[in-house]
Design an enzyme around this catalytic site. Sequence first.
Site, PDB file in Angstrom:
ATOM      1  N   ASP A  59       2.563  -0.246   2.577  1.00  0.00           N
ATOM      2  CA  ASP A  59       1.621  -1.365   2.568  1.00  0.00           C
ATOM      3  C   ASP A  59       2.477  -2.624   2.502  1.00  0.00           C
ATOM      4  OD1 ASP A  59      -0.186  -3.349   1.972  1.00  0.00           O
ATOM      5  OD2 ASP A  59      -0.788  -2.549   0.014  1.00  0.00           O
ATOM      6  N   LYS A  64       4.100 -12.772   5.472  1.00  0.00           N
ATOM      7  CA  LYS A  64       3.142 -12.041   6.323  1.00  0.00           C
ATOM      8  C   LYS A  64       2.237 -13.008   7.090  1.00  0.00           C
ATOM      9  CE  LYS A  64      -0.325  -8.363   5.847  1.00  0.00           C
ATOM     10  NZ  LYS A  64      -0.859  -7.377   4.909  1.00  0.00           N
ATOM     11  N   GLU A  84      -5.480  -1.653   7.334  1.00  0.00           N
ATOM     12  CA  GLU A  84      -5.568  -1.455   5.877  1.00  0.00           C
ATOM     13  C   GLU A  84      -6.884  -0.769   5.468  1.00  0.00           C
ATOM     14  OE1 GLU A  84      -4.729  -5.443   4.663  1.00  0.00           O
ATOM     15  OE2 GLU A  84      -2.629  -5.262   5.241  1.00  0.00           O
ATOM     16  N   ASP A 108     -11.908  -5.877   0.333  1.00  0.00           N
ATOM     17  CA  ASP A 108     -10.499  -6.040  -0.049  1.00  0.00           C
ATOM     18  C   ASP A 108     -10.238  -7.481  -0.499  1.00  0.00           C
ATOM     19  OD1 ASP A 108      -7.756  -6.300  -0.182  1.00  0.00           O
ATOM     20  OD2 ASP A 108      -7.351  -5.313   1.721  1.00  0.00           O
TER      21      ASP A 108
END
Length: 608
Positions: free
Chosen positions: A11, A72, A149, A174
Amino acid sequence: MSTPDLVVGIDLGTTNSSIAVVKDGGVTVIPVEGQPSMPSAVGLDPAGRLVIGRAAKNQSVSAPENTLLSIKRLMGTDQTVLLGGKSYRPEEISALILGELKRAAEAHLGRPVTHAVITVPAFFNERQRQATQDAGSLAGLEVLRIINEPTAAALAYGAGSSGNLERETLLVFDLGGGTFDVSLVSVENGVVEVRASHGDTHLGGDDFDLLLAAEGEKRFLEKHPGATLLATTRLRLKAAMELAKIQLSDAPYSAVREEYLTEAGHLDTELARSDYESLIEPLLEKTLDCLQRSLSDAGVTAAQVDKVMLVGGATRTPFIHALLADRLGKEPRHEINPDLIVAMGAAIQGAALAGQPAPAILIDITAHTYSIQAIMTDENKGWGTVLGCVPIVRRGTPLPVRKSESFSTIKDNQKGIDVTVFQGEDILPEGNLEIGKFKFDGLAAVPSGNSVLVEFQIDLNGLLKVTATEKHTGLAKTAVIDTAGHHRLNLDAARTNLAALFDEADSPQPWDKDSDDDGLDFDADSGATTVPLQLVDSKPAAPAGLLAAAKSLRHRAEALLERGVAESDAQDIRARLGEISSAVQSSDWPGLTTQTDQLSDVLFYLED
Ligand code: AMP
């Protein structure tokens, strides 16, 4: 190409990253520097050496110019970043993070790690996915697959492996530190597919911390008008508020104390969960709007959602569970650690690619909801006022768990309450199993509204420790109930035992006369079977301010360790911090007082 025998799952997160692998039929999250996840941070230390992970995150406050966070966000763009005067592409920085995870896995497994599955947000476009793949190659990993994800989360909850051919619709919510997304995932014939996804790449727990920090600053300035808060002070305040926020997920109140926040004085305040919830409600409304859009895009109604799954540390907030349960009509699943679920799901995908059988994630969870009986008033739900069961630990909560809720007396000078503990999902006592009760008396003679905190602590053996504490005096009483054992009990023996234990309870007490009116005080026999409740020595609550003082010392000690001290001093400080944690865990308040005094002395000399 031959099939690799080991494929790790990674992850690669905006704030934190983790790596997991399927081993011995189970999913293992591999520790990095002793922690299950590693900050996605890269930097150069004062000596110009490359630092990755925790060390880089730690220096981000003191040396922001030499630290890169949240890389990211730039993946798949042409933007470059500067480190030590040189410019780097986002893929290169991400490769350093992946390389560190790979090294940790190799050290842990004692063998080379060459193949991986890496996760990305469902909204990542092709360029962003390609950039992630390239980062993996740069780190020496053959990236067999990039998966979404939410797909990973669904895999962790067993999607696609049950052999169930019916179509299932899952909703993955999430909410991490800095990003939010909600996805509708369908599972059919073992194929997991994201059907819709919406989100906000700049919404998360960090925003909650900022709102809390503003509240903390307001309260501080009310007490210390004219005080000036520097940027570094605000960072300290935000860190203190984040800790308080985390505590509020398990308790109704949290004390916030920062010694000498400024020269004007200490910050010393108490946050109530309800205040926190009002602060963040507007932000959570935004997440619900996204949820609605995802449902519409996927052409699914709330009633058609089979499972709701939580991902990201911020979803531990009980208010989020409540909002989702209310909006979707079902309790969200939260058994699997929301910080690690994505890496675990990626590892499951990796195992499938390596030809290994699908593992199940085994977690110890509570099989039932545990509640106490109290008068509940909720006009909105049309109940009016009822004698109901207020859940403290909900079904499916991972063990061990410690959670508390606040209740209040409803009569003036109410001297005692009955703490009656139920097991079951029903809102009404009749629908649940009463598993124990005790009287908590000796409350102060004060007007109604006297706060009593009831804490449930359940260990891995299913032993439930119930502690009631009068908030303003610290008066406490504890009882232990074996939730696992009651089915096996000889009921007659249990009743005899019970009668002996509750002799005292059967004799009339001053508050029994009109017990129907007492906030928490219910003597009515539910007719259910009750198992023996073992009354144990009640441990006194911590003296006022002691825990907050210990916490604040810990911050000071950690700050000092970060700034750097002689190794012998660092060892001494770490040993003392260890003693302090043990004292807190065993509720050894005299021990904690001694340890905090000693650490305070050590810091006093070293900080100068
Ligand atoms: P993640 O990006 O998934 O690691 O999530 C990090 C965010 O989760 C941060 O904002 C944390 O403060 C928040 N968080 C972690 N634990 C809790 C908790 N128990 N209750 C509420 N928020 C939490």
